[in-house]
Design an enzyme around this catalytic site. Structure first.
Site, short mmCIF file in Angstrom:
data_model
loop_
_atom_site.label_atom_id
_atom_site.label_comp_id
_atom_site.label_asym_id
_atom_site.label_seq_id
_atom_site.Cartn_x
_atom_site.Cartn_y
_atom_site.Cartn_z
N ASP A 89 0.83 -1.23 0.00
CA ASP A 89 0.00 0.00 0.00
C ASP A 89 0.86 1.27 0.00
OD1 ASP A 89 1.05 0.08 2.53
OD2 ASP A 89 -0.85 -0.14 3.60
N GLY A 90 2.18 1.12 -0.05
CA GLY A 90 3.05 2.30 -0.14
C GLY A 90 3.64 2.73 1.19
N ASP A 132 27.70 27.37 -9.25
CA ASP A 132 26.44 27.71 -8.59
C ASP A 132 26.18 26.72 -7.45
OD1 ASP A 132 24.17 29.20 -8.12
OD2 ASP A 132 23.17 28.73 -10.00
N HIS A 172 18.18 32.74 0.86
CA HIS A 172 18.41 34.06 0.28
C HIS A 172 17.75 35.21 1.02
CE1 HIS A 172 19.71 32.03 -3.67
NE2 HIS A 172 20.61 32.02 -2.74
N ARG A 191 14.21 35.34 -13.77
CA ARG A 191 13.46 34.09 -13.94
C ARG A 191 11.97 34.42 -14.06
NH1 ARG A 191 14.07 28.70 -12.95
NH2 ARG A 191 16.10 28.83 -11.93
N LYS A 213 20.38 37.55 -13.87
CA LYS A 213 19.36 36.59 -14.33
C LYS A 213 17.98 37.09 -13.95
CE LYS A 213 18.40 32.63 -12.00
NZ LYS A 213 18.66 31.30 -11.43
N ARG A 264 13.56 27.02 -0.74
CA ARG A 264 13.37 28.11 -1.70
C ARG A 264 12.09 28.89 -1.47
NH1 ARG A 264 15.65 25.34 -7.23
NH2 ARG A 264 15.14 23.44 -6.14
N GLN A 265 11.04 28.22 -0.94
CA GLN A 265 9.77 28.92 -0.68
C GLN A 265 9.89 29.58 0.69
OE1 GLN A 265 7.17 28.85 -2.96
NE2 GLN A 265 5.91 30.21 -1.73
#
Ligand code: R5P
Length: 292
Positions: free
Chosen positions: A33-34, A214, A125, A190, A188, A90-91
């Site tokens: 079932d995972g 990077d 960031h 995005r 850059k 990142r969020q």
């Protein structure tokens, strides 16, 4: 003792060796079932390190929840997570109303399970420290820039380090300072996951061995855009070095088609491009936390 999962046998045992820890593989079974069954040694020492890099993180976060709970039950008093790649960083703000700030949510989740978190070049960031994102007692941030710099000078003569965007300047500066290398950084913009516009800085790349540097390469579009410009401006060669290689096979193909020769990464994420190891630095960080 250092616990790890089978798919990270190589970097985990490298770290265990460098830190003088016994490495033990967690047994993992997936039910039809995972759901997962995980098995750790029934008797643990008071200090335990769990190695789990968090690329492709969703299921791994459940592994951490279950292993940390079991480790506490079986004797771990100080539990340190070594996650060379830290996911969901990142969020870090609510870009649109209602969006979950995953960085804080996942960071708090990890802090609820572990006494220490060791990671490499996390995507911080808009926050200054790992502790803000992950309020853990012993946060430890390392960089892959020095290790990559050593690799680059061993592979290319008089390289020009080129950061593909403003955020990469921090790693380019560290790497360039270590070996007195020439450096420059692109700009850059995005506009989507796979939609980036890059502009070269005012620097003469003609005839130079350009190495793009990077923290992360994911879809590869950032590096590809910078590589095309460097090639068009006459670079003799263009290679790429990243701390975290998330690149799929398609992304790798696109990078080579854009003019990137070799791609080198640290072993923070197990990947075919791994060319250098973070184990010595990770071992120092683990030992520093264990002394607390
Ligand atoms: C962004 O700030 C990061 O440093 C990388 O440049 C970015 O994550 C690379 O993503 P992609 O390979 O998808 O262009």
């Amino acid at each position: 003792m250092l616990l790890y999962l089978e798919d990270e046998h190589i970097p985990a045992t490298r770290l265990a060796e460098a830190a003088g820890l016994q490495a033990v593989c967690v047994e993992r079974h997936r039910f039809p079932d995972g759901e997962l069954k995980l098995r750790i040694p029934p008797k643990l020492p008071p200090q335990v390190v769990l190695f789990r890099s968090l690329a492709d993180p969703n299921e791994k976060l459940v592994e951490l929840l279950i292993i940390a709970g079991a480790a506490r039950k079986h004797g771990a008093k100080q539990l340190v997570l070594v996650a060379p790649y830290l996911a969901y960083m990142r969020q870090d703000i609510e870009f649109n109303p209602g969006e979950a700030v995953s960085q804080r949510i996942v960071g708090s989740f990890l802090a609820s399970l572990f006494d220490g978190v060791v990671t490499v070049d996390p995507h911080l960031h808009r926050v200054a420290t790992l502790e803000e994102a992950c309020p853990v007692a012993h946060p430890m941030v390392l960089t892959g820039a020095d290790t990559l710099a050593d690799l680059i000078v061993a592979r290319r003569e008089r390289p020009l380090l080129l950061g593909p965007d403003a955020e990469s300047a921090q790693w380019v500066q560290v790497a360039a300072a270590r070996h007195g290398l020439d450096q420059a950084v692109c700009t850059k913009v995005r506009s989507g996951d796979r939609d980036v516009a890059v502009a070269l800085p005012e620097v003469d790349v003609a005839g130079r061995a350009v190495v793009l540097l990077d923290d992360v390469a994911s879809t590869g579009h950032t590096l590809a855009a910078a590589a095309r410009l460097a090639r068009a401006a006459g670079a003799a060669s263009v290679d790429a070095a990243v701390t975290h290689a998330l690149l799929s096979a398609d992304a790798m193909r696109m990078l080579h088609e854009s003019g990137v020769g070799e791609i080198w990464s640290t072993d923070c994420i197990v990947h075919s491009t791994n060319a250098t190891s973070m184990a010595p630095l990770l071992a120092q960080a683990v030992q520093a936390i264990r002394r607390h």
